[in-house]
Design a protein around this motif. Structure first.
Motif, PDB file in Angstrom:
ATOM      1  N   ILE A 178     -45.535 -31.884 -28.782  1.00 11.79           N
ATOM      2  CA  ILE A 178     -45.550 -30.431 -28.613  1.00 11.79           C
ATOM      3  C   ILE A 178     -46.739 -30.002 -27.771  1.00 11.79           C
ATOM      4  N   LEU A 179     -47.913 -30.581 -28.042  1.00  9.42           N
ATOM      5  CA  LEU A 179     -49.123 -30.183 -27.318  1.00  9.42           C
ATOM      6  C   LEU A 179     -49.083 -30.536 -25.832  1.00  9.42           C
ATOM      7  N   PHE A 180     -48.323 -31.556 -25.469  1.00 18.16           N
ATOM      8  CA  PHE A 180     -48.209 -31.922 -24.059  1.00 18.16           C
ATOM      9  C   PHE A 180     -46.925 -31.382 -23.420  1.00 18.16           C
ATOM     10  N   GLY A 181     -45.827 -31.416 -24.158  1.00 17.64           N
ATOM     11  CA  GLY A 181     -44.540 -31.026 -23.588  1.00 17.64           C
ATOM     12  C   GLY A 181     -44.395 -29.540 -23.352  1.00 17.64           C
ATOM     13  N   LEU A 182     -44.826 -28.728 -24.298  1.00 12.36           N
ATOM     14  CA  LEU A 182     -44.673 -27.281 -24.152  1.00 12.36           C
ATOM     15  C   LEU A 182     -45.536 -26.712 -23.033  1.00 12.36           C
ATOM     16  N   PRO A 183     -46.820 -27.057 -22.937  1.00  5.94           N
ATOM     17  CA  PRO A 183     -47.584 -26.578 -21.773  1.00  5.94           C
ATOM     18  C   PRO A 183     -47.026 -27.108 -20.451  1.00  5.94           C
ATOM     19  N   ALA A 184     -46.482 -28.321 -20.463  1.00  5.93           N
ATOM     20  CA  ALA A 184     -45.859 -28.846 -19.242  1.00  5.93           C
ATOM     21  C   ALA A 184     -44.679 -27.970 -18.845  1.00  5.93           C
ATOM     22  N   LEU A 185     -43.868 -27.561 -19.809  1.00  2.00           N
ATOM     23  CA  LEU A 185     -42.741 -26.667 -19.523  1.00  2.00           C
ATOM     24  C   LEU A 185     -43.236 -25.341 -18.977  1.00  2.00           C
ATOM     25  N   TRP A 186     -44.266 -24.793 -19.580  1.00  2.00           N
ATOM     26  CA  TRP A 186     -44.811 -23.518 -19.093  1.00  2.00           C
ATOM     27  C   TRP A 186     -45.327 -23.652 -17.671  1.00  2.00           C
ATOM     28  N   LEU A 187     -46.062 -24.729 -17.397  1.00  3.85           N
ATOM     29  CA  LEU A 187     -46.591 -24.920 -16.044  1.00  3.85           C
ATOM     30  C   LEU A 187     -45.482 -25.118 -15.014  1.00  3.85           C
ATOM     31  N   ILE A 188     -44.465 -25.864 -15.364  1.00  4.99           N
ATOM     32  CA  ILE A 188     -43.360 -26.092 -14.432  1.00  4.99           C
ATOM     33  C   ILE A 188     -42.628 -24.789 -14.162  1.00  4.99           C
ATOM     34  N   ARG A 189     -42.378 -24.013 -15.199  1.00 10.35           N
ATOM     35  CA  ARG A 189     -41.710 -22.726 -15.004  1.00 10.35           C
ATOM     36  C   ARG A 189     -42.581 -21.770 -14.207  1.00 10.35           C
ATOM     37  N   TRP A 190     -43.885 -21.787 -14.466  1.00 13.08           N
ATOM     38  CA  TRP A 190     -44.788 -20.937 -13.701  1.00 13.08           C
ATOM     39  C   TRP A 190     -44.776 -21.349 -12.233  1.00 13.08           C
ATOM     40  N   ALA A 191     -44.822 -22.650 -11.963  1.00 16.07           N
ATOM     41  CA  ALA A 191     -44.795 -23.123 -10.586  1.00 16.07           C
ATOM     42  C   ALA A 191     -43.483 -22.754  -9.897  1.00 16.07           C
ATOM     43  N   GLU A 192     -42.374 -22.833 -10.621  1.00 14.73           N
ATOM     44  CA  GLU A 192     -41.083 -22.439 -10.037  1.00 14.73           C
ATOM     45  C   GLU A 192     -41.074 -20.973  -9.653  1.00 14.73           C
ATOM     46  N   SER A 193     -41.624 -20.137 -10.535  1.00 15.46           N
ATOM     47  CA  SER A 193     -41.615 -18.706 -10.238  1.00 15.46           C
ATOM     48  C   SER A 193     -42.641 -18.346  -9.175  1.00 15.46           C
ATOM     49  N   ALA A 194     -43.768 -19.054  -9.164  1.00 14.19           N
ATOM     50  CA  ALA A 194     -44.816 -18.731  -8.193  1.00 14.19           C
ATOM     51  C   ALA A 194     -44.421 -19.163  -6.787  1.00 14.19           C
ATOM     52  N   TRP A 195     -43.713 -20.291  -6.664  1.00 11.22           N
ATOM     53  CA  TRP A 195     -43.358 -20.796  -5.346  1.00 11.22           C
ATOM     54  C   TRP A 195     -41.903 -20.545  -4.991  1.00 11.22           C
ATOM     55  N   GLY A 196     -41.224 -19.762  -5.823  1.00 13.81           N
ATOM     56  CA  GLY A 196     -39.868 -19.357  -5.500  1.00 13.81           C
ATOM     57  C   GLY A 196     -38.846 -20.462  -5.509  1.00 13.81           C
ATOM     58  N   ALA A 197     -39.032 -21.433  -6.366  1.00 18.13           N
ATOM     59  CA  ALA A 197     -38.075 -22.558  -6.416  1.00 18.13           C
ATOM     60  C   ALA A 197     -36.824 -22.160  -7.126  1.00 18.13           C
TER      61      ALA A 197
END
Length: 105
Positions: A86-105
């Motif tokens: 949970i401590l690694f997977g959930l922040p990874a999901l948040w970062l990936i989603r943030w990167a998708e929204s920030a770079w328009g993927a």
């Protein structure tokens, strides 16, 4: 309607209670006991794998859940801890989603 709800509750409780009450009194074969250890992980996998592979019932190999699940799975495998997953997977999901929204993927 309340009669149906109450009867369904009694039936559900009875089915579960019978197994709990008999578990200490009836000898379970060792083969069955070993097999029962895999019930919880298999049910969890049956619930989570479709949600990770095909979120929203659409197969998308580039969804954010796959790499986050891999990162969480690696953390769980390495540390043998669900908390680490949970401590690694959930922040990874948040970062990936943030990167998708920030770079328009």
């Amino acid at each position: 309607m309340w009669t149906v709800v109450i009867l369904a509750g009694i039936a559900t409780f009875s089915m579960r209670f019978v197994f709990i009450a008999l578990f200490g009194k009836v000898a379970i074969p060792s083969v069955l006991e070993r097999a029962l250890r895999y019930v919880a992980p298999s049910v969890l996998a049956a619930i989570t794998v479709p949600a990770v592979i095909a979120p929203g019932a659409t197969l998308d190999p580039w969804n954010a859940f796959l790499p986050a699940a891999v990162i969480g799975g690696l953390a769980a495998w390495r540390t043998r801890s669900i908390g680490a997953a949970i401590l690694f997977g959930l922040p990874a999901l948040w970062l990936i989603r943030w990167a998708e929204s920030a770079w328009g993927a």
